[in-house]
Design an enzyme around this catalytic site. Sequence first.
Site, short mmCIF file in Angstrom:
data_model
loop_
_atom_site.label_atom_id
_atom_site.label_comp_id
_atom_site.label_asym_id
_atom_site.label_seq_id
_atom_site.Cartn_x
_atom_site.Cartn_y
_atom_site.Cartn_z
CB CYS A 91 -0.40 -7.19 -5.28
SG CYS A 91 -0.52 -7.92 -3.63
CB ILE B 102 -8.15 -7.02 -2.95
CG1 ILE B 102 -6.96 -7.98 -3.04
CG2 ILE B 102 -7.79 -5.82 -2.08
CD1 ILE B 102 -5.72 -7.37 -3.64
#
Length: 399
Positions: free
Chosen positions: A46, A181
């Site tokens: 990310c 996540i």
Amino acid sequence: MIQLIGIKSQCDIGIRQKFSITSEVLEGKLKYINELVGSVLILSTCNRTEIYVDSNLEEKKLIDTVFYGLDWDYDLVSYIFYIKDKYAIKHLMEVSCGFHSKILGEDQILGQIKTAYDAALEAKTIKGKLQRLFQKAITCGKEFKHICESYRIPVSIPSIVAKEILNMDIRKYMIIGFGKIGQLLFKYLNNSQAQIIYIAVRDLNKVHDSYKKCGKIRFISFKDRKSYYNDIDCIVSCTSAPDKIISKGDLPCRKLTIFDLAVPEDIDRNVLDLDNVTLYDIDNISVIDEKNKAIRKKTMGKYRYILENHIDKFIKWEKLHQLSPEIQKVKKYGDEICEKRITTFKNKKHTKDNDILVKTMIESTARFYINRAIEVMKEEKLNGREEECLRLINKIFCK
């Protein structure tokens, strides 16, 4: 030659997502780049996209090839950085220890490096020097994490988001996406005072039964997620979808806090047109962490010697590895010398005294190398290089 093309750390998420490579296309991109430049590994998270290669292509040719192979917009070339050799090695070791993470010291990056390494192995695009480098980087990251004890200070993006949710006293929320996540968020929030946690997934059949035993947790189908927006106060979106999954037209007229942890982003920026919506993206979340950053920076600096040791060890290995062809040549030559004498022994062992024959063969082998050393000494004396030659020959033949 180890080379690295990466996205500059100061780029905002809008630029970073233009370079992101999703897991669905990763294998194909790896294989294509491998055909064009050689051994390659792609680290795409990310917060970063980095292309590591072991290639003899010069800088501009490599950059052009990577942009072409990954279908990147060349107008964005100013947003990338390029380094090679010891600087690329140092960068990777620092990355594995969390020195370049947006959340300084977060240890998720180590798992992401391992995932990238496994993907390159699976695609058969990594070998030799580059493979050894990533093995070393993973070992370095593990050692640093263990000795530095960074795990005592939760520093991952999911942990920071969970802490913010708790500080806001939010009791009803939805997690969209249940990858690594999403699972970390679940771990941090499961023991909170939440009333209900909806978790939206694409395939309910893949959810392990152990997760379904938690009373306040409710797994819902991804396609049904919008029908639950009226029941929640917060959305945390962390999917790997290539396109936006939430826009302002999807949201109800109620106060909503949204955390977008995805790259590419899950949330359309048009939600900011709504007065009732507060949106946090990866960059916003990183700023929240500033309070503890100084403490971690000091602690990590104390143990920087760990990665310096691993860098030195790899560079020494790399230098010695360059000798491999010469070492193999010497070994092959030695095998040929031995094979000739073994053949002689086999031919004569029934016609001569074996003890005398063995002694003769061993002496013959020793004399071969000694005579060759003497010839080289004479040649180098005539060429004015006898001092260095004598030093090496004495080191080889004399104790």
